[in-house]
Design a protein around this motif. Structure first.
Motif, short mmCIF file in Angstrom:
data_model
loop_
_atom_site.label_atom_id
_atom_site.label_comp_id
_atom_site.label_asym_id
_atom_site.label_seq_id
_atom_site.Cartn_x
_atom_site.Cartn_y
_atom_site.Cartn_z
N VAL A 289 0.20 19.60 -32.51
CA VAL A 289 0.58 18.90 -33.75
C VAL A 289 -0.24 17.62 -33.90
O VAL A 289 -0.80 17.33 -34.97
CB VAL A 289 2.08 18.59 -33.74
CG1 VAL A 289 2.44 17.62 -34.88
CG2 VAL A 289 2.90 19.86 -33.90
N ALA B 47 -3.11 16.98 -36.71
CA ALA B 47 -2.83 15.91 -37.67
C ALA B 47 -4.00 14.93 -37.74
O ALA B 47 -4.38 14.48 -38.83
CB ALA B 47 -1.54 15.19 -37.29
N VAL C 243 -1.77 11.24 -45.51
CA VAL C 243 -0.56 11.55 -44.74
C VAL C 243 -0.11 12.98 -45.02
O VAL C 243 0.27 13.74 -44.10
CB VAL C 243 0.56 10.55 -45.04
CG1 VAL C 243 1.87 10.99 -44.40
CG2 VAL C 243 0.17 9.16 -44.55
N THR C 244 -0.15 13.37 -46.29
CA THR C 244 0.28 14.73 -46.65
C THR C 244 -0.58 15.78 -45.97
O THR C 244 -0.08 16.74 -45.38
CB THR C 244 0.21 14.93 -48.17
OG1 THR C 244 1.07 13.97 -48.81
CG2 THR C 244 0.63 16.33 -48.56
N VAL D 13 0.08 15.82 -42.11
CA VAL D 13 1.36 16.43 -41.73
C VAL D 13 1.31 17.94 -41.94
O VAL D 13 1.81 18.71 -41.10
CB VAL D 13 2.51 15.80 -42.54
CG1 VAL D 13 3.80 16.58 -42.32
CG2 VAL D 13 2.69 14.34 -42.14
N GLY E 146 -0.79 19.39 -39.25
CA GLY E 146 -0.15 19.29 -37.94
C GLY E 146 1.05 20.18 -37.75
O GLY E 146 1.33 20.60 -36.62
N THR E 147 1.77 20.47 -38.82
CA THR E 147 3.02 21.24 -38.68
C THR E 147 2.98 22.59 -39.39
O THR E 147 3.91 23.38 -39.22
CB THR E 147 4.21 20.43 -39.23
OG1 THR E 147 4.00 20.17 -40.63
CG2 THR E 147 4.35 19.11 -38.50
N TYR F 95 8.38 16.22 -33.82
CA TYR F 95 7.26 16.91 -34.46
C TYR F 95 6.73 16.10 -35.65
O TYR F 95 5.52 15.86 -35.75
CB TYR F 95 7.70 18.31 -34.91
CG TYR F 95 7.76 19.30 -33.78
CD1 TYR F 95 6.70 20.18 -33.54
CD2 TYR F 95 8.84 19.34 -32.92
CE1 TYR F 95 6.74 21.09 -32.50
CE2 TYR F 95 8.90 20.24 -31.87
CZ TYR F 95 7.84 21.11 -31.66
OH TYR F 95 7.88 21.99 -30.61
N LEU F 96 7.61 15.69 -36.55
CA LEU F 96 7.16 14.91 -37.70
C LEU F 96 6.62 13.55 -37.29
O LEU F 96 5.62 13.07 -37.83
CB LEU F 96 8.31 14.75 -38.70
CG LEU F 96 8.64 16.00 -39.54
CD1 LEU F 96 9.85 15.73 -40.43
CD2 LEU F 96 7.45 16.43 -40.37
N ALA G 207 3.16 14.06 -35.93
CA ALA G 207 2.21 14.28 -37.02
C ALA G 207 1.90 12.98 -37.74
O ALA G 207 0.74 12.71 -38.10
CB ALA G 207 2.77 15.32 -37.99
N LEU G 208 2.92 12.15 -37.96
CA LEU G 208 2.69 10.85 -38.61
C LEU G 208 1.83 9.94 -37.73
O LEU G 208 1.02 9.16 -38.24
CB LEU G 208 4.02 10.18 -38.93
CG LEU G 208 4.85 10.85 -40.04
CD1 LEU G 208 6.22 10.19 -40.15
CD2 LEU G 208 4.11 10.78 -41.38
N ALA H 138 -1.64 10.99 -38.25
CA ALA H 138 -2.11 10.48 -39.55
C ALA H 138 -2.45 9.00 -39.45
O ALA H 138 -3.44 8.53 -40.03
CB ALA H 138 -1.04 10.72 -40.61
#
Length: 258
Positions: free
Chosen positions: A21, A25, A43-44, A47, A50-51, A74-75, A78-79, A82
């Motif tokens: 991830v 990302a 960021v979009t 993410v 990554g996911t 996970y989020l 990913a952030l 980013a």
């Protein structure tokens, strides 16, 4: 190598999944920066890259809500990827090799995580290979489609092929009772095959007009063992040049006078 318990193996798979991830990302964010997207776009894209593969995998497994939506790690991972791509200018020749290594490792990580999670869900070897492949390439495909670019898996050096081989390695080792070895071997094989394909320009056959001669030429061009050494190529060129010069002089001397 000592066999890991089911719980420990699950944690190892989760750690590998999170590593994939983060790596994807960062790659997605770096691509967004090169495309001059704003912070929301960056960021979009990061993410999703990554996911995305994990979301597709978990949706197809139908084992409840995808883990990326229930496990905050996970989020957040990913952030974090980013954020790295936003704060650091990840572009230029200095970053080319590191990004290639990150991309190759992410491919191996996700192929292993996808295949292992599928096996843990009780499905057979074929779904495990398929979902290992989808997990590895799914996020990248969605990322490329969003920026109107042909997905990397549809051409160029080995990408989906490396993920496929890594998934097969995981499945085979697990069937033989060596799941721990399968996890490590899958990452190494997937990442290694990806890097070797870049180094030696290995590609899959293209086009519909495929013949046996095309196959031999493709194999000779792709295999470093069959490719002539640089010194041999230079000597062959010098010999042809010398031979052409001698033939030209002989033809001029032997030509009858008018």
């Amino acid at each position: 190598m000592a066999a890991l318990s089911a719980d420990t193996l699950s944690e190892v798979t989760r750690a590998i999944d999170l590593a994939g991830v983060f790596a994807n990302a960062v790659l997605g964010g770096a691509l967004a920066a090169r495309e001059r997207l704003d912070v929301i776009g960056l960021v979009t894209l990061a993410v999703i890259a990554g996911t995305g593969g994990g979301l597709i995998r978990d949706t197809l497994l139908q084992r409840g809500t995808p883990v990326a939506l229930t496990d905050y790690a996970y989020l957040l991972t990913a952030l974090a990827g980013a954020g790295v791509a936003f704060l650091i200018k990840v572009e230029g020749s200095a970053w080319r090799r590191p990004l290639l290594f990150v991309d190759a490792l992410a491919l191996g990580f996700w192929a292993v995580a996808g295949a292992q999670k599928t096996l843990e869900s009780g499905l057979g070897w074929l779904p495990a290979v398929l979902l290992g492949l989808i997990t590895a390439v799914g996020g990248g495909v969605v990322r490329d489609v969003l920026i109107r670019r042909v997905p990397a898996i549809f051409g160029g050096t080995l990408y989906a092929g490396a993920a496929l081989v890594a998934s097969i390695v995981v499945v085979l080792c697990t069937q033989l009772g060596q799941a721990t070895i399968g996890v490590a071997a899958g990452v190494l094989v997937g990442a290694g095959l990806r890097l070797l394909s870049i180094q030696f320009h290995w590609t899959l056959p293209q086009g519909r007009n495929w013949t046996l001669r095309d196959g031999r030429e493709w194999w000779a061009r792709s295999s470093p063992l069959l490719r002539p050494a640089r010194g041999q190529q230079q000597r062959a060129k010098r010999w042809e040049s010398w031979r052409a010069t001698r033939l030209s002089r002989r033809g001029g001397r032997d030509h009858p006078k008018q």
